[in-house]
Design a protein around this motif. Structure first.
Motif, PDB file in Angstrom:
ATOM      1  N   ASN A 148       3.775  -7.022   6.480  1.00 47.00           N
ATOM      2  CA  ASN A 148       3.531  -6.651   7.583  1.00 47.00           C
ATOM      3  C   ASN A 148       2.395  -5.368   8.145  1.00 47.00           C
ATOM      4  N   GLY A 149       2.129  -4.964   6.859  1.00 45.37           N
ATOM      5  CA  GLY A 149       1.061  -3.846   6.821  1.00 45.37           C
ATOM      6  C   GLY A 149      -0.249  -4.487   6.953  1.00 45.37           C
ATOM      7  N   VAL A 150      -0.332  -5.786   6.098  1.00 47.42           N
ATOM      8  CA  VAL A 150      -1.458  -6.190   5.982  1.00 47.42           C
ATOM      9  C   VAL A 150      -1.947  -6.833   7.440  1.00 47.42           C
ATOM     10  N   LEU A 151      -0.640  -7.241   8.124  1.00 45.65           N
ATOM     11  CA  LEU A 151      -0.977  -8.139   9.404  1.00 45.65           C
ATOM     12  C   LEU A 151      -1.313  -6.802  10.395  1.00 45.65           C
ATOM     13  N   LYS A 152      -0.997  -5.728  10.192  1.00 40.78           N
ATOM     14  CA  LYS A 152      -1.121  -4.634  11.066  1.00 40.78           C
ATOM     15  C   LYS A 152      -2.646  -4.010  10.928  1.00 40.78           C
ATOM     16  N   ILE A 153      -2.837  -4.220   9.602  1.00 45.78           N
ATOM     17  CA  ILE A 153      -4.241  -3.730   9.385  1.00 45.78           C
ATOM     18  C   ILE A 153      -5.386  -4.690  10.037  1.00 45.78           C
ATOM     19  N   TYR A 154      -5.137  -6.065   9.842  1.00 42.37           N
ATOM     20  CA  TYR A 154      -6.175  -6.991  10.211  1.00 42.37           C
ATOM     21  C   TYR A 154      -5.836  -7.186  11.872  1.00 42.37           C
ATOM     22  N   GLY A 155      -4.802  -6.556  12.293  1.00 43.11           N
ATOM     23  CA  GLY A 155      -4.669  -6.875  13.517  1.00 43.11           C
ATOM     24  C   GLY A 155      -4.206  -8.291  14.167  1.00 43.11           C
ATOM     25  N   THR A 156      -3.409  -8.914  13.079  1.00 43.05           N
ATOM     26  CA  THR A 156      -3.122 -10.412  13.201  1.00 43.05           C
ATOM     27  C   THR A 156      -1.610 -10.378  13.331  1.00 43.05           C
ATOM     28  N   THR A 157      -1.124 -11.537  13.431  1.00 41.63           N
ATOM     29  CA  THR A 157       0.346 -11.864  13.447  1.00 41.63           C
ATOM     30  C   THR A 157       0.593 -13.080  12.618  1.00 41.63           C
ATOM     31  N   ASN A 158       1.704 -13.183  12.365  1.00 39.18           N
ATOM     32  CA  ASN A 158       2.318 -14.635  11.685  1.00 39.18           C
ATOM     33  C   ASN A 158       3.786 -14.131  11.435  1.00 39.18           C
ATOM     34  N   SER A 159       4.245 -15.592  12.329  1.00 45.07           N
ATOM     35  CA  SER A 159       5.761 -15.615  12.560  1.00 45.07           C
ATOM     36  C   SER A 159       6.630 -15.803  11.173  1.00 45.07           C
ATOM     37  N   LEU A 160       5.954 -15.896  10.010  1.00 43.91           N
ATOM     38  CA  LEU A 160       6.569 -15.971   8.864  1.00 43.91           C
ATOM     39  C   LEU A 160       7.129 -14.666   8.287  1.00 43.91           C
ATOM     40  N   ILE A 161       6.812 -13.511   8.988  1.00 46.71           N
ATOM     41  CA  ILE A 161       7.442 -12.291   8.725  1.00 46.71           C
ATOM     42  C   ILE A 161       8.994 -12.323   9.233  1.00 46.71           C
ATOM     43  N   THR A 162       9.296 -13.088  10.076  1.00 39.19           N
ATOM     44  CA  THR A 162      10.583 -13.197  10.414  1.00 39.19           C
ATOM     45  C   THR A 162      11.560 -13.709   9.256  1.00 39.19           C
ATOM     46  N   VAL A 163      10.952 -14.474   8.195  1.00 38.51           N
ATOM     47  CA  VAL A 163      11.713 -14.988   6.905  1.00 38.51           C
ATOM     48  C   VAL A 163      12.332 -13.585   6.437  1.00 38.51           C
ATOM     49  N   TYR A 164      11.191 -12.612   6.173  1.00 42.58           N
ATOM     50  CA  TYR A 164      11.709 -11.299   5.337  1.00 42.58           C
ATOM     51  C   TYR A 164      12.720 -10.761   6.113  1.00 42.58           C
ATOM     52  N   ILE A 165      12.661 -10.608   7.302  1.00 40.79           N
ATOM     53  CA  ILE A 165      13.506 -10.098   8.210  1.00 40.79           C
ATOM     54  C   ILE A 165      15.007 -10.664   8.446  1.00 40.79           C
ATOM     55  N   ILE A 166      15.043 -11.736   8.211  1.00 42.09           N
ATOM     56  CA  ILE A 166      16.331 -12.364   8.197  1.00 42.09           C
ATOM     57  C   ILE A 166      16.799 -12.664   6.780  1.00 42.09           C
ATOM     58  N   ALA A 167      15.898 -12.635   5.721  1.00 39.20           N
ATOM     59  CA  ALA A 167      16.475 -12.661   4.163  1.00 39.20           C
ATOM     60  C   ALA A 167      17.152 -11.478   3.766  1.00 39.20           C
ATOM     61  N   VAL A 168      16.707 -10.137   4.153  1.00 38.68           N
ATOM     62  CA  VAL A 168      17.002  -8.980   3.817  1.00 38.68           C
ATOM     63  C   VAL A 168      18.741  -8.709   4.193  1.00 38.68           C
ATOM     64  N   PRO A 169      19.399  -9.073   5.335  1.00 41.87           N
ATOM     65  CA  PRO A 169      20.582  -8.504   5.798  1.00 41.87           C
ATOM     66  C   PRO A 169      21.487  -9.697   4.882  1.00 41.87           C
ATOM     67  N   ILE A 170      20.814 -10.891   4.923  1.00 43.50           N
ATOM     68  CA  ILE A 170      21.634 -11.982   4.316  1.00 43.50           C
ATOM     69  C   ILE A 170      22.055 -11.513   2.798  1.00 43.50           C
ATOM     70  N   LEU A 171      20.836 -11.007   1.987  1.00 42.82           N
ATOM     71  CA  LEU A 171      21.169 -10.885   0.770  1.00 42.82           C
ATOM     72  C   LEU A 171      21.896  -9.582   0.658  1.00 42.82           C
ATOM     73  N   LEU A 172      21.843  -8.523   1.363  1.00 47.98           N
ATOM     74  CA  LEU A 172      22.803  -7.442   1.386  1.00 47.98           C
ATOM     75  C   LEU A 172      24.223  -7.754   1.651  1.00 47.98           C
TER      76      LEU A 172
END
Lengths: 138, 295
Positions: A93-117
């Motif tokens: 997400n930091g890389v995306l913010k620095i380059y001013g771009t977006t990628n919906s693949l960030i959603t995978v990380y957001i979903i994976a964390v609570p599932i793993l917890l």
């Protein structure tokens, strides 16, 4: 299987090393990004530090006194995966913010964390129940 | 260490790293076209004049007038092309490789050459975004809105407007006759007033940078503005400094486009500014789109 002193110490040191690496990585990345920075990149190191290195340092101290303490190593492995996932997601997400771009693949990380917890919690609970049953059967 | 935790740790770490590498590649490298090849605008040049000096150039024909000027402000070289058009539809946009898609890029000069552009600047680099309106040359390519995104709309009747993608759909803009919609920002000047603060920046940068902007004078003339930056000779501009400069030359509405290493101006096939990403070497960055005036 449960933790021993050596194992908790090794995990603490590993994640301290990861945190230090991330501090350095974020600093160098910012140097080459022409003044553009992202909090997600700069503070990614806090995740392995606060949620793994410090708790395992505490666990290491506790195990010195309570040698019979039984904690699920499997649950710990899954928990650490959750923190690693959150860390990688923060960096991405930091890389995306620095380059001013977006990628919906960030959603995978957001979903994976609570599932793993949740999985880690369930495994820990199951292990604790099994351990209690073994104690009762003895 | 238990067998399960050992296997899990290894397998999961490999999977996580692989996925992260793929995510980075998907963001910056893996290209994909979203549509069939866009028909490029093409016209033959009727001008037989020799190339004029870069620092000052003026040319006129019945429909188009272009004058080029260089300024030195805030320790920075700024290049201004003032364009008077009889028809705003002479302001066109072109995609790299004539294709609308992700991670499809080419240098501004190459895209400009491909469409026989008289004058060109880099656009809004729509290709790195997954959302945000893309309307070019009166054609709608992408209608997915980006939260809080402020766009510049140039209508086919020559009027302009700043809109928020939260407030109006791309389809509504098409119905109103949108010719070009640029989705980068922010707006620098609105109706003669500077609309950025001194602290405002794109991507949290406070430093000065190369910049690209498009603006409009009171009489409706267009200005393409590109500044150098990141070099010893040219420090670069903040958004506020760009807005202040544009106000000083009479611009009443202005919009920030993709800057940094993307900032490029090409006139008659020649690079006008000194594009640089690192500040160590002067070279163009490949971009996804340009704005241009045809020859």
């Amino acid at each position: 299987m449960s933790y021993d002193l050596k194992r908790t110490g090794a995990i603490r040191n590993l994640y301290l090393g990861i945190s230090l690496f991330l501090i350095l990585f974020g600093w160098i990345y910012e140097m080459f990004s022409h003044g553009v920075y992202s909090g997600f990149m700069m503070f990614a190191f806090t995740l392995p530090l606060l949620f793994v290195a410090l708790p395992y340092a505490l666990l290491h101290r506790i195990l010195k006194e309570k040698k019979n303490l039984r904690l699920s190593e499997s649950a710990g492995a899954i928990y650490r995966s959750a923190i690693l996932t959150a860390t990688m997601g923060s960096l991405f997400n930091g890389v995306l913010k620095i380059y001013g771009t977006t990628n919906s693949l960030i959603t995978v990380y957001i979903i994976a964390v609570p599932i793993l917890l949740l999985l880690a919690f369930l495994v820990a609970k199951s292990t604790a129940r099994n351990n209690n049953q073994k104690i009762q059967n003895v | 260490m238990s067998r399960f935790s050992k296997k899990w740790s290894f397998c999961y770490t490999v999977m996580l790293l692989s996925f992260s590498v793929y995510a980075i590649l998907d963001t910056f490298v893996i290209s994909s076209s979203y549509a069939t090849e866009v028909q490029a605008f093409d016209s033959t040049s009727t001008s037989g004049s020799e190339q004029t000096a870069v620092s000052l150039a003026t040319e006129n024909d019945a429909e188009t007038s272009v004058s080029m000027e260089t300024y030195r402000v805030y320790d920075t070289d700024i290049y201004v092309a003032t364009v008077t058009l009889s028809d705003i539809t002479s302001l066109r946009s072109a995609f790299a490789e004539g294709t609308y898609g992700k991670n499809i890029t080419a240098k501004t000069s190459e895209i400009a050459e491909g469409v026989n552009a008289l004058l060109a600047i880099n656009g809004d680099y729509y290709g790195v975004q997954e959302s945000g309106y893309v309307i070019r040359n009166g054609i709608l390519y992408r209608s997915s809105a980006r939260n809080g995104q402020q766009d510049l709309v140039i209508y086919s009747d020559g009027s302009t407007e700043f809109i928020s993608e939260d407030d109006v759909t791309a389809e509504e803009l098409m119905e109103k006759g949108a010719w070009q919609v640029l989705s980068f920002g922010p707006a620098l000047i609105s109706e003669g007033e500077i609309s950025v603060s001194e602290e405002e920046e794109v991507g949290k940068a406070m430093k000065s940078n190369p910049r690209t902007a498009i603006g409009f004078l009171e009489d409706g003339s267009l200005v393409f503005v590109v500044s150098d930056g990141r070099t010893e000779k040219s420090e670069g501009l903040s958004l506020y400094e760009m807005a202040e400069f544009l106000t000083s030359i009479g611009v009443v509405n202005a919009y920030n486009l993709d800057g940094g290493g993307s900032s490029t101006m090409v006139y008659r096939g020649e690079l006008i500014n000194n594009p640089t990403t690192s500040g160590r070497s002067i070279k163009e960055r490949a971009v996804s789109d340009i704005l241009y005036i045809s020859n």
